[in-house]
Enzyme design. Structure first.
Site, PDB file in Angstrom:
ATOM      1  N   ARG A 125       0.796  -1.137  -0.165  1.00 41.23           N
ATOM      2  CA  ARG A 125       0.162  -0.043  -0.092  1.00 41.23           C
ATOM      3  C   ARG A 125       0.673   1.374   0.089  1.00 41.23           C
ATOM      4  O   ARG A 125       0.429   2.302   0.498  1.00 41.23           O
ATOM      5  CB  ARG A 125      -0.938   0.031   1.255  1.00 41.23           C
ATOM      6  CG  ARG A 125      -2.036  -0.963   0.999  1.00 41.23           C
ATOM      7  CD  ARG A 125      -3.169  -0.802   2.279  1.00 41.23           C
ATOM      8  NE  ARG A 125      -4.205  -1.946   2.054  1.00 41.23           N
ATOM      9  CZ  ARG A 125      -4.017  -3.004   2.735  1.00 41.23           C
ATOM     10  NH1 ARG A 125      -3.488  -2.953   3.656  1.00 41.23           N
ATOM     11  NH2 ARG A 125      -5.267  -3.745   2.740  1.00 41.23           N
ATOM     12  N   LYS A 147       2.892  11.504 -11.100  1.00 43.63           N
ATOM     13  CA  LYS A 147       2.009  10.723 -12.151  1.00 43.63           C
ATOM     14  C   LYS A 147       2.766   9.296 -12.398  1.00 43.63           C
ATOM     15  O   LYS A 147       3.934   9.369 -12.928  1.00 43.63           O
ATOM     16  CB  LYS A 147       1.620  11.229 -13.441  1.00 43.63           C
ATOM     17  CG  LYS A 147       0.575  12.480 -12.907  1.00 43.63           C
ATOM     18  CD  LYS A 147       0.043  12.927 -14.474  1.00 43.63           C
ATOM     19  CE  LYS A 147      -0.952  14.081 -14.294  1.00 43.63           C
ATOM     20  NZ  LYS A 147      -1.392  14.523 -15.593  1.00 43.63           N
ATOM     21  N   GLU A 189       9.401  18.542 -24.509  1.00 44.45           N
ATOM     22  CA  GLU A 189       8.865  19.060 -23.354  1.00 44.45           C
ATOM     23  C   GLU A 189       9.448  20.255 -22.710  1.00 44.45           C
ATOM     24  O   GLU A 189       8.784  20.918 -21.970  1.00 44.45           O
ATOM     25  CB  GLU A 189       8.909  17.931 -22.288  1.00 44.45           C
ATOM     26  CG  GLU A 189       8.099  16.556 -22.698  1.00 44.45           C
ATOM     27  CD  GLU A 189       6.822  16.491 -22.558  1.00 44.45           C
ATOM     28  OE1 GLU A 189       6.279  17.662 -21.870  1.00 44.45           O
ATOM     29  OE2 GLU A 189       6.142  15.577 -22.792  1.00 44.45           O
ATOM     30  N   LYS A 231       7.316  23.240 -13.426  1.00 45.12           N
ATOM     31  CA  LYS A 231       6.566  22.188 -13.010  1.00 45.12           C
ATOM     32  C   LYS A 231       6.391  21.896 -11.589  1.00 45.12           C
ATOM     33  O   LYS A 231       5.015  21.538 -11.179  1.00 45.12           O
ATOM     34  CB  LYS A 231       7.180  20.710 -13.666  1.00 45.12           C
ATOM     35  CG  LYS A 231       6.131  19.642 -13.509  1.00 45.12           C
ATOM     36  CD  LYS A 231       6.564  18.521 -14.332  1.00 45.12           C
ATOM     37  CE  LYS A 231       5.178  17.240 -14.060  1.00 45.12           C
ATOM     38  NZ  LYS A 231       5.435  16.200 -14.785  1.00 45.12           N
ATOM     39  N   GLU A 241      -4.299  17.259 -10.282  1.00 46.20           N
ATOM     40  CA  GLU A 241      -5.309  17.637 -11.414  1.00 46.20           C
ATOM     41  C   GLU A 241      -6.453  17.956 -11.367  1.00 46.20           C
ATOM     42  O   GLU A 241      -7.577  17.483 -12.107  1.00 46.20           O
ATOM     43  CB  GLU A 241      -4.824  16.926 -12.736  1.00 46.20           C
ATOM     44  CG  GLU A 241      -4.975  17.613 -13.974  1.00 46.20           C
ATOM     45  CD  GLU A 241      -4.497  16.956 -15.249  1.00 46.20           C
ATOM     46  OE1 GLU A 241      -5.152  16.681 -15.999  1.00 46.20           O
ATOM     47  OE2 GLU A 241      -3.174  16.368 -15.202  1.00 46.20           O
ATOM     48  N   ARG A 246      -2.953  22.301 -13.307  1.00 50.97           N
ATOM     49  CA  ARG A 246      -1.820  21.103 -13.566  1.00 50.97           C
ATOM     50  C   ARG A 246      -2.192  20.624 -15.130  1.00 50.97           C
ATOM     51  O   ARG A 246      -1.396  20.059 -15.813  1.00 50.97           O
ATOM     52  CB  ARG A 246      -2.002  19.988 -12.635  1.00 50.97           C
ATOM     53  CG  ARG A 246      -0.922  18.793 -13.098  1.00 50.97           C
ATOM     54  CD  ARG A 246      -0.627  17.767 -11.898  1.00 50.97           C
ATOM     55  NE  ARG A 246       0.347  17.118 -12.486  1.00 50.97           N
ATOM     56  CZ  ARG A 246       0.981  16.081 -11.524  1.00 50.97           C
ATOM     57  NH1 ARG A 246       0.879  16.239 -10.403  1.00 50.97           N
ATOM     58  NH2 ARG A 246       1.978  15.356 -12.375  1.00 50.97           N
ATOM     59  N   ASN A 250      -0.501  19.591 -19.939  1.00 52.36           N
ATOM     60  CA  ASN A 250      -0.842  18.440 -21.069  1.00 52.36           C
ATOM     61  C   ASN A 250      -0.932  19.203 -22.368  1.00 52.36           C
ATOM     62  O   ASN A 250      -1.426  18.747 -23.310  1.00 52.36           O
ATOM     63  CB  ASN A 250      -2.327  18.023 -20.581  1.00 52.36           C
ATOM     64  CG  ASN A 250      -2.327  17.087 -19.433  1.00 52.36           C
ATOM     65  OD1 ASN A 250      -1.528  16.203 -19.335  1.00 52.36           O
ATOM     66  ND2 ASN A 250      -3.247  17.382 -18.617  1.00 52.36           N
ATOM     67  N   HIS A 253      -0.601  17.306 -25.706  1.00 54.06           N
ATOM     68  CA  HIS A 253      -0.935  15.950 -25.235  1.00 54.06           C
ATOM     69  C   HIS A 253      -2.302  15.265 -25.991  1.00 54.06           C
ATOM     70  O   HIS A 253      -2.120  14.074 -26.221  1.00 54.06           O
ATOM     71  CB  HIS A 253      -0.766  15.508 -23.977  1.00 54.06           C
ATOM     72  CG  HIS A 253       0.791  15.606 -23.190  1.00 54.06           C
ATOM     73  ND1 HIS A 253       1.456  16.935 -23.269  1.00 54.06           N
ATOM     74  CD2 HIS A 253       1.384  14.619 -22.628  1.00 54.06           C
ATOM     75  CE1 HIS A 253       2.565  16.563 -22.800  1.00 54.06           C
ATOM     76  NE2 HIS A 253       2.532  15.336 -22.428  1.00 54.06           N
ATOM     77  N   HIS A 257      -1.345  12.462 -27.861  1.00 51.24           N
ATOM     78  CA  HIS A 257      -1.734  10.833 -27.899  1.00 51.24           C
ATOM     79  C   HIS A 257      -2.615  10.208 -28.905  1.00 51.24           C
ATOM     80  O   HIS A 257      -2.288   9.179 -29.176  1.00 51.24           O
ATOM     81  CB  HIS A 257      -2.656  10.820 -26.534  1.00 51.24           C
ATOM     82  CG  HIS A 257      -1.716  11.057 -25.324  1.00 51.24           C
ATOM     83  ND1 HIS A 257      -2.224  11.256 -23.911  1.00 51.24           N
ATOM     84  CD2 HIS A 257      -0.193  10.989 -25.042  1.00 51.24           C
ATOM     85  CE1 HIS A 257      -1.315  11.617 -22.875  1.00 51.24           C
ATOM     86  NE2 HIS A 257      -0.374  11.147 -23.532  1.00 51.24           N
ATOM     87  N   HIS A 271       7.066   9.551 -27.909  1.00 47.49           N
ATOM     88  CA  HIS A 271       6.203  10.353 -27.195  1.00 47.49           C
ATOM     89  C   HIS A 271       6.609  11.968 -27.199  1.00 47.49           C
ATOM     90  O   HIS A 271       5.649  12.843 -27.742  1.00 47.49           O
ATOM     91  CB  HIS A 271       6.308  10.074 -25.541  1.00 47.49           C
ATOM     92  CG  HIS A 271       5.397  10.897 -24.846  1.00 47.49           C
ATOM     93  ND1 HIS A 271       3.838  11.005 -24.973  1.00 47.49           N
ATOM     94  CD2 HIS A 271       5.699  11.968 -23.855  1.00 47.49           C
ATOM     95  CE1 HIS A 271       3.519  12.141 -24.048  1.00 47.49           C
ATOM     96  NE2 HIS A 271       4.595  12.576 -23.408  1.00 47.49           N
TER      97      HIS A 271
END
Length: 372
Positions: A125, A147, A189, A231, A241, A246, A250, A253, A257, A271
């Site tokens: 956990r 993330k 990026e 960031k 987010e 936040r 993206n 993206h 994507h 990417h």
């Protein structure tokens, strides 16, 4: 050394940037090795390429500090972010007796960082991990912010968790072994940070991007530190987010994507290359809506092209139309019911979340970009 704090309530951590950090890992990460005193081996995860390049140096440094590493090596590429590899990794960690007080070390690019972060989020956990990013993309983006995820047949990064690292150590020297294509992909990026929130940094990159790509030490460290500082501020304001803050990260993206999905999440389109093309499309679509000038959209396009990244959708040679790309977007994890937020530009250096975008108009716009 540059030290950038990521100021999260109750679990703040530092990002340290300095040449040669990897060779001094035992010293730099000493507090996170302490639980292994007494002979227990320290779990390290790397892809095969990174392991080949750096495991000997890491082993030697750890040995000098009284520790020994145990390595879990995955194949390079997105296929490592799978249920199968996640199961193997968590079983390995449990067999090693990893506890919630221990830290697992992720040495590699974004794939390794995402995989290890998610494994650590669910093992016992939640156990700790340290990011040792070895690609520019991972250094300026995925290693910071918590993330973590794996991919599934339904799409990329759809199964994951927010799980912050305890420390991020960035050694710009490791970029010396990074292939030029990967360096350019990571630079996308870096450009993103200028476009989404810092016009002065974007202008600096227009003038100095060639130095960053050439790995000139001062320019490279400035680009990395500036990107991470932005960031870190955004993550501190909106860790999970839940607000639009936040989501600004993206930029590029949603389009990107969709392009990755159309190319099978393969080496055909990395990417960062997809994000670069996505930022061009976001800028051009913002100009289509009258929110920025066509001159500013062209400026963003030139900055991408100057880095040796594709700035023309037709150059990708896709065998699809705009509607097919929009269909990929409908599976985006940011989708909200029947709508999809888009990151667009009010000006260079000011991105915002648009929630009034007509997907039919996006399809028509993409048809034009595809030359159809």
């Amino acid at each position: 050394m540059a030290v950038i704090p990521v100021a999260l309530a109750g679990r703040a951590y530092d990002v340290m940037i300095e040449e040669g950090l990897l060779a001094r890992l035992g010293e730099a990460a000493a507090p996170f090795l302490a639980s292994y005193a007494g002979g227990r081996k320290v779990p390290f995860v790397a892809d095969a390429n990174t392991y080949r390049l750096y495991h000997a140096a890491v082993d030697a440094d750890l040995a000098a500090c009284g520790f020994a590493a145990e390595w879990f090596v995955v194949e390079p590429g997105e296929n490592a972010k799978s249920w199968r590899v996640l199961e193997q990794l968590t079983d390995w960690l449990l067999a090693l007796g990893v506890t919630r007080k221990d830290h697992v070390f992720a040495l590699g690019g974004g794939v390794v960082g995402d995989l290890v972060g998610f494994a650590c989020a669910i093992t016992k956990r939640g156990c700790g991990f340290v990011q040792l990013p070895t690609t520019l993309l991972a250094q300026v983006d995925s290693s910071v912010g918590g993330k973590t995820a794996i991919n599934t047949g339904a799409g990329k990064n759809l199964i994951g968790a927010f799980h912050q690292p305890s420390l991020v150590l960035i050694d710009p020297l490791v970029l010396g072994t990074l292939p030029d294509r990967e360096m350019r992909a990571g630079y996308a990026e870096v450009l993103k940070y200028g476009l989404l929130g810092d016009a002065a940094f974007f202008a600096w990159l227009e003038a100095n991007g060639d130095k960053v790509l050439a790995r000139e030490p001062a320019a490279l460290e400035h680009a990395i530190a500036t990107s991470i500082a932005m960031k870190a501020r955004i993550v501190a304001e909106d860790e999970r987010e839940t607000m639009d803050r936040r989501a600004l990260l993206n930029l590029g993206h949603t389009f990107g994507h969709a392009l990755e999905a159309e190319t099978g999440f393969s080496d055909r389109l990395l990417h960062g290359e997809a994000v670069a093309m996505g930022m061009v499309l976001a800028a051009r679509y913002s100009a289509r809506r009258g929110e920025i000038s066509h001159e500013d959209a062209d400026r963003a396009t030139r900055a991408v092209a100057a880095a040796g990244l594709s700035a023309s959708l037709t150059a990708l040679g896709l065998a699809c139309d705009g509607a097919a790309l929009v269909d990929h977007m409908r599976h985006d994890k940011k989708a909200e019911g029947t709508t999809l937020p888009f990151l667009l530009l009010r000006q260079l250096g000011e991105a915002y979340v648009a929630r009034d975008v007509d997907l039919a108009d996006i399809a028509a716009f993409l048809d034009g970009e595809l030359g159809q």
